[in-house]
Design a protein around this motif. Structure first.
Motif, PDB file in Angstrom:
ATOM      1  N   ALA A 204      38.412  41.761  42.917  1.00  0.00           N
ATOM      2  CA  ALA A 204      39.449  42.742  42.940  1.00  0.00           C
ATOM      3  C   ALA A 204      39.044  44.385  42.981  1.00  0.00           C
ATOM      4  CB  ALA A 204      41.226  42.490  42.068  1.00  0.00           C
ATOM      5  N   THR A 205      37.510  43.966  42.151  1.00  0.00           N
ATOM      6  CA  THR A 205      37.063  45.717  41.704  1.00  0.00           C
ATOM      7  C   THR A 205      36.552  46.526  42.565  1.00  0.00           C
ATOM      8  OG1 THR A 205      35.965  44.327  40.238  1.00  0.00           O
ATOM      9  CG2 THR A 205      37.563  44.872  39.045  1.00  0.00           C
TER      10      THR A 205
ATOM     11  N   ALA B 227      39.168  47.735  45.651  1.00  0.00           N
ATOM     12  CA  ALA B 227      39.582  48.637  44.946  1.00  0.00           C
ATOM     13  C   ALA B 227      38.761  49.598  45.383  1.00  0.00           C
ATOM     14  CB  ALA B 227      39.724  48.103  43.661  1.00  0.00           C
TER      15      ALA B 227
ATOM     16  N   GLN C 115      41.672  49.220  39.664  1.00  0.00           N
ATOM     17  CA  GLN C 115      42.375  48.032  39.687  1.00  0.00           C
ATOM     18  C   GLN C 115      42.948  47.418  38.146  1.00  0.00           C
ATOM     19  OE1 GLN C 115      43.280  45.790  42.340  1.00  0.00           O
ATOM     20  NE2 GLN C 115      44.202  44.993  40.643  1.00  0.00           N
TER      21      GLN C 115
ATOM     22  N   ARG D  42      43.061  44.648  35.232  1.00  0.00           N
ATOM     23  CA  ARG D  42      42.358  44.195  35.068  1.00  0.00           C
ATOM     24  C   ARG D  42      43.206  42.572  34.426  1.00  0.00           C
ATOM     25  NH1 ARG D  42      37.586  46.015  32.379  1.00  0.00           N
ATOM     26  NH2 ARG D  42      38.954  47.416  31.193  1.00  0.00           N
TER      27      ARG D  42
ATOM     28  N   LYS E  44      48.119  51.455  40.224  1.00  0.00           N
ATOM     29  CA  LYS E  44      46.648  51.417  39.886  1.00  0.00           C
ATOM     30  C   LYS E  44      45.934  52.488  41.683  1.00  0.00           C
ATOM     31  CE  LYS E  44      46.955  49.719  36.001  1.00  0.00           C
ATOM     32  NZ  LYS E  44      46.576  51.060  34.592  1.00  0.00           N
TER      33      LYS E  44
ATOM     34  N   CYS F   2      45.023  52.085  45.147  1.00  0.00           N
ATOM     35  CA  CYS F   2      44.228  51.591  45.738  1.00  0.00           C
ATOM     36  C   CYS F   2      43.805  49.890  45.292  1.00  0.00           C
ATOM     37  CB  CYS F   2      42.810  52.651  45.250  1.00  0.00           C
ATOM     38  SG  CYS F   2      42.239  54.451  45.525  1.00  0.00           S
ATOM     39  N   ASP F   3      44.887  49.765  44.630  1.00  0.00           N
ATOM     40  CA  ASP F   3      44.581  48.532  44.025  1.00  0.00           C
ATOM     41  C   ASP F   3      45.277  47.079  45.421  1.00  0.00           C
ATOM     42  OD1 ASP F   3      47.800  48.614  43.829  1.00  0.00           O
ATOM     43  OD2 ASP F   3      47.894  47.968  41.626  1.00  0.00           O
TER      44      ASP F   3
ATOM     45  N   ARG G  38      48.076  42.908  41.823  1.00  0.00           N
ATOM     46  CA  ARG G  38      48.996  43.113  40.652  1.00  0.00           C
ATOM     47  C   ARG G  38      49.765  42.857  39.634  1.00  0.00           C
ATOM     48  NH1 ARG G  38      52.510  48.057  43.320  1.00  0.00           N
ATOM     49  NH2 ARG G  38      50.135  48.645  43.774  1.00  0.00           N
TER      50      ARG G  38
ATOM     51  N   ARG H 285      50.515  43.108  48.411  1.00  0.00           N
ATOM     52  CA  ARG H 285      49.562  42.421  46.890  1.00  0.00           C
ATOM     53  C   ARG H 285      50.448  41.605  46.825  1.00  0.00           C
ATOM     54  NH1 ARG H 285      50.101  48.307  47.444  1.00  0.00           N
ATOM     55  NH2 ARG H 285      49.023  49.378  47.896  1.00  0.00           N
TER      56      ARG H 285
END
Length: 411
Positions: A33-34, A37, A215, A217, A225, A245-246, A249, A284
């Motif tokens: 995910a990071t 994002a 994002q 975490r 986020k 941008c995430d 969620r 998401r």
């Protein structure tokens, strides 16, 4: 002028709680995910035709040694170079201890500001002056703002700072300052990092804000986020717009079941809340922590933890969510009446002790140090990081709740 402000990317951060997710596809999505994002952030800059990207610290996640993480970030910066978008960044507390930060070569469009003093970089072609100072070490405890330079007339002046400002629960108090300190610089905008919640700390003529992280975490970073788009002209007040941008969620649903008559009513109420969260998240995936609380006649029926978790999983699946943890803090009306009768002085002492631990998680860290040495690695594999100050602050809160319940005779 249009700027994009982001912070706290924590690329490739080891996300907590994944081992408790039954859905392996969602767990895999969250592990990536990071990075995704960050790609969305670059796409946003291009789509908005941004005049610059401002990164207010913590691109990396501590002493992370995987150079593939850094190579990925350089590729994203290179995309911005190809689009003619300059990037200004400062080191945050996590970047300061990262080997990647010290060794990577950055593209020519990237300006990393100094760590030993405030530095100013001027882009005459767009009329922008960026002032900032990064962290040379992990723990910067002094106020950096008084040394920031005066604004340059005729330009859009932006400050970059990694800071806790006056403090934020679950975040170490680094580079502390006040909103008034920031406003005295008279910059059109102050782009802040370190606090993972989006918030405006000065909303007068000279705006200062945290963009939050890109994002979430873990469940303590719930909700949408992303980044902040800043529209501003010289001498004008900055106008802010949040852009998501995430790619996945987290949410923490705290459901007050007070007055509900039976387990079916509890599950129906939870179904409604989960559906609302799913609608807000759009396409998401959602990972949910569920806490049931309150006095209800259904409390005895909810004591079977295995049955309760299975029923809640079924309800969550209908709304497209996956449950990470279920916490059942319901109690019978009789037990609730007993809790109300707990000695007020004792309850106040418990609350004050919890506040001290939340304000200074290092105290909790010292308490659990023997556990960290003995079983820390195993606990991290189960989703509990005893080195994470935000997590330790949450543990202090939970301990307060459990102790108050036991004092009332309901736990």
């Amino acid at each position: 002028m249009r700027l994009v402000h982001a912070a706290d990317l924590h690329l490739d951060s080891p996300l907590l709680g994944l081992s408790r997710l039954a859905d392996s596809d969602l767990a895999a999505t969250l592990r990536r995910a990071t990075r995704r994002a960050c790609e969305n952030l670059v796409d946003l800059c291009v789509a908005e035709r941004a005049d610059a990207l401002l990164l207010a610290g913590d691109v990396y996640d501590g002493n992370w040694r995987d150079y593939a993480t850094g190579a990925f970030f350089v590729r994203q910066l290179s995309r911005l170079h190809d689009e003619g978008i300059p990037v200004f960044l400062i080191n945050g507390n996590h970047d300061a201890e990262s080997e990647i930060t010290r060794s990577l070569r950055l593209p020519p469009n990237v300006h990393r500001l100094a760590t030993d003093r405030p530095e100013t970089v001027v882009l005459d072609e767009v009329g922008l002056a960026v002032h900032g100072q990064g962290f040379a070490t992990r723990a910067v405890l002094e106020n950096l703002v008084p040394a920031y330079p005066d604004r340059l007339p005729g330009l859009v002046n932006v400050g970059l700072l990694h800071t806790s400002v006056t403090g934020a629960e679950g975040h170490d108090s680094y580079a502390p300052c006040t909103p008034e300190d920031l406003e005295r610089c008279r910059y059109e905008y102050f782009a802040l990092g370190h606090v993972h919640d989006r918030r405006v700390v000065a909303d007068g003529e000279h705006v200062a804000a945290f963009s939050g992280n890109l994002q979430g975490r873990h469940p303590r970073e719930p909700g949408a986020k992303g980044a902040t788009v800043v529209e501003v002209e010289p001498g004008g007040r900055a106008q802010l717009r949040h852009e998501v941008c995430d790619v996945a969620r987290w949410t923490h649903i705290r459901l007050d079941v007070s007055g509900l008559g039976d387990a079916d009513e509890v599950l129906d109420a939870l179904d409604g809340r989960l559906r609302d969260v799913g609608l807000e998240a759009g396409s998401r995936p959602v990972a949910a922590r569920v806490t049931l609380d309150g006095a209800t006649a259904a409390a005895p029926a909810l004591l079977d933890a295995e049955w309760l978790r299975a029923e809640i999983d079924i309800v969550a699946e209908k709304s497209g969510a996956v449950v990470e943890t279920v916490r059942n803090r319901t109690r019978s009306p009789r037990a609730a009446a007993a809790q109300a009768a707990v000695d007020e002085e004792l309850a106040g002492a418990v609350a004050a002790a919890a506040e001290r631990l939340v304000a200074d998680p290092s105290q909790v860290e010292a308490m659990v140090a023997p556990l960290e040495r003995e079983v820390g690695r195993r606990l991290r594999g189960a989703g509990l990081d005893l080195r994470d100050h935000a997590g330790l602050a949450a543990l202090a809160r939970r301990a307060e709740e459990e102790l108050r319940a036991r004092l009332a005779g309901s736990g």
